[in-house]
Design a protein around this motif. Structure first.
Motif, mmCIF file in Angstrom:
data_model
loop_
_atom_site.group_PDB
_atom_site.id
_atom_site.type_symbol
_atom_site.label_atom_id
_atom_site.label_comp_id
_atom_site.label_asym_id
_atom_site.label_seq_id
_atom_site.Cartn_x
_atom_site.Cartn_y
_atom_site.Cartn_z
ATOM 1 N N THR A 1 1.322 7.831 -4.855
ATOM 2 C CA THR A 1 1.193 6.904 -6.242
ATOM 3 C C THR A 1 0.326 5.715 -5.883
ATOM 4 O O THR A 1 0.067 5.468 -4.873
ATOM 5 C CB THR A 1 2.576 6.917 -6.830
ATOM 6 O OG1 THR A 1 2.546 6.178 -8.135
ATOM 7 C CG2 THR A 1 3.526 5.629 -5.851
ATOM 8 N N HIS A 2 0.156 5.084 -6.867
ATOM 9 C CA HIS A 2 -0.554 3.763 -6.835
ATOM 10 C C HIS A 2 0.448 2.602 -6.448
ATOM 11 O O HIS A 2 1.666 2.815 -6.771
ATOM 12 C CB HIS A 2 -1.144 3.237 -8.059
ATOM 13 C CG HIS A 2 -0.317 3.300 -9.134
ATOM 14 N ND1 HIS A 2 0.483 2.136 -9.295
ATOM 15 C CD2 HIS A 2 -0.137 4.082 -10.331
ATOM 16 C CE1 HIS A 2 1.052 2.418 -10.622
ATOM 17 N NE2 HIS A 2 0.647 3.343 -11.128
ATOM 18 N N ALA A 3 -0.210 1.532 -5.951
ATOM 19 C CA ALA A 3 0.590 0.349 -5.495
ATOM 20 C C ALA A 3 1.578 -0.242 -6.550
ATOM 21 O O ALA A 3 0.825 -0.153 -7.799
ATOM 22 C CB ALA A 3 -0.169 -0.721 -4.889
ATOM 23 N N ARG A 4 2.649 -0.653 -6.374
ATOM 24 C CA ARG A 4 3.557 -1.185 -7.426
ATOM 25 C C ARG A 4 4.010 -2.519 -7.131
ATOM 26 O O ARG A 4 5.124 -2.412 -6.091
ATOM 27 C CB ARG A 4 4.771 -0.271 -7.995
ATOM 28 C CG ARG A 4 4.192 1.138 -8.505
ATOM 29 C CD ARG A 4 5.361 1.897 -8.813
ATOM 30 N NE ARG A 4 4.956 3.268 -9.072
ATOM 31 C CZ ARG A 4 4.745 3.418 -10.499
ATOM 32 N NH1 ARG A 4 4.782 2.484 -11.509
ATOM 33 N NH2 ARG A 4 4.460 4.708 -11.094
ATOM 34 N N ARG B 1 6.548 4.697 2.325
ATOM 35 C CA ARG B 1 8.001 3.823 2.488
ATOM 36 C C ARG B 1 8.755 5.374 2.287
ATOM 37 O O ARG B 1 8.301 6.469 1.948
ATOM 38 C CB ARG B 1 8.525 3.133 1.054
ATOM 39 C CG ARG B 1 7.561 1.807 0.951
ATOM 40 C CD ARG B 1 8.476 0.934 0.301
ATOM 41 N NE ARG B 1 7.781 -0.343 0.569
ATOM 42 C CZ ARG B 1 8.224 -1.568 -0.230
ATOM 43 N NH1 ARG B 1 9.263 -1.460 -0.920
ATOM 44 N NH2 ARG B 1 7.586 -2.626 0.029
ATOM 45 N N TYR C 1 2.276 4.776 -1.148
ATOM 46 C CA TYR C 1 1.785 3.754 -2.376
ATOM 47 C C TYR C 1 0.202 3.287 -1.940
ATOM 48 O O TYR C 1 0.066 2.527 -1.096
ATOM 49 C CB TYR C 1 2.761 2.512 -2.323
ATOM 50 C CG TYR C 1 4.192 2.921 -2.895
ATOM 51 C CD1 TYR C 1 4.353 2.837 -4.490
ATOM 52 C CD2 TYR C 1 5.118 3.256 -2.102
ATOM 53 C CE1 TYR C 1 5.518 3.281 -4.878
ATOM 54 C CE2 TYR C 1 6.309 3.303 -2.589
ATOM 55 C CZ TYR C 1 6.508 3.298 -3.828
ATOM 56 O OH TYR C 1 7.787 3.802 -4.478
ATOM 57 N N VAL D 1 7.126 8.504 0.612
ATOM 58 C CA VAL D 1 6.213 8.201 -0.658
ATOM 59 C C VAL D 1 5.047 6.868 -0.254
ATOM 60 O O VAL D 1 5.297 6.334 0.570
ATOM 61 C CB VAL D 1 6.949 7.041 -1.743
ATOM 62 C CG1 VAL D 1 6.158 6.703 -2.871
ATOM 63 C CG2 VAL D 1 8.096 7.916 -2.193
ATOM 64 N N ARG E 1 5.294 -3.224 -3.359
ATOM 65 C CA ARG E 1 5.213 -1.662 -2.661
ATOM 66 C C ARG E 1 3.739 -1.398 -2.442
ATOM 67 O O ARG E 1 3.057 -0.837 -3.469
ATOM 68 C CB ARG E 1 5.863 -0.763 -3.639
ATOM 69 C CG ARG E 1 7.514 -1.039 -3.673
ATOM 70 C CD ARG E 1 8.303 0.061 -4.394
ATOM 71 N NE ARG E 1 8.793 -0.503 -5.701
ATOM 72 C CZ ARG E 1 9.064 0.185 -6.642
ATOM 73 N NH1 ARG E 1 8.717 1.308 -6.977
ATOM 74 N NH2 ARG E 1 9.688 -0.619 -7.565
ATOM 75 N N ARG E 2 3.644 -1.008 -1.042
ATOM 76 C CA ARG E 2 2.239 -0.609 -0.694
ATOM 77 C C ARG E 2 2.400 -0.027 0.502
ATOM 78 O O ARG E 2 3.415 -0.243 1.298
ATOM 79 C CB ARG E 2 1.353 -1.756 -0.526
ATOM 80 C CG ARG E 2 0.944 -2.496 -1.559
ATOM 81 C CD ARG E 2 0.278 -3.750 -1.408
ATOM 82 N NE ARG E 2 0.036 -4.641 -2.437
ATOM 83 C CZ ARG E 2 -1.028 -4.626 -3.438
ATOM 84 N NH1 ARG E 2 -1.746 -3.560 -3.374
ATOM 85 N NH2 ARG E 2 -0.965 -5.134 -4.491
ATOM 86 N N VAL F 1 9.093 5.268 -7.566
ATOM 87 C CA VAL F 1 8.876 6.667 -8.182
ATOM 88 C C VAL F 1 9.701 7.065 -9.352
ATOM 89 O O VAL F 1 11.012 6.441 -9.340
ATOM 90 C CB VAL F 1 9.428 7.419 -7.027
ATOM 91 C CG1 VAL F 1 9.243 8.986 -7.456
ATOM 92 C CG2 VAL F 1 8.551 7.216 -5.773
#
Length: 100
Positions: free
Chosen positions: A23-26, A33, A43, A41, A29-30, A1
């Motif tokens: 937000t989108h996956a990074r 969380r 993801y 958050v 991070r999916r 983030v």
């Protein structure tokens, strides 16, 4: 983030608002969380391709946004970054679901 999203969420939470970030996956991070201060958050399984933006999916993302927004009891949806297809789709789906 991103830092400014995290700081904005902290201020809103201090004012008594419930805040979640979608937000989108990074990378790895999916899923869901929690940040150090308890910020939740999501993801989502969308992969960015250019300038940290995702490909537009339009209506195929509706079930996922519906699940997140209804489960969290969202009343207001804010999209940050005018060029984000993910933010624009989320706001479109929020209006379809009757949210502000």
């Amino acid at each position: 983030v991103e830092v400014h999203i995290f700081q904005l969420s902290q201020h809103l939470r201090r004012l008594g608002y419930k805040v979640i970030v979608v937000t989108h996956a990074r990378g790895a991070r999916r899923g869901i969380r929690y940040m150090s201060d308890g910020l939740k958050v999501f993801y989502l399984p969308f992969i960015p391709f250019l300038d940290n933006c995702t490909l537009p999916t339009l209506w195929s993302s509706l079930p996922l946004f519906h699940q997140v927004l209804s489960r969290e009891g969202c009343d207001v949806v804010h999209g940050h970054q005018a060029t984000s297809t993910l933010a624009l789709e989320c706001m479109l789906h929020a209006s379809v679901l009757g949210l502000r």
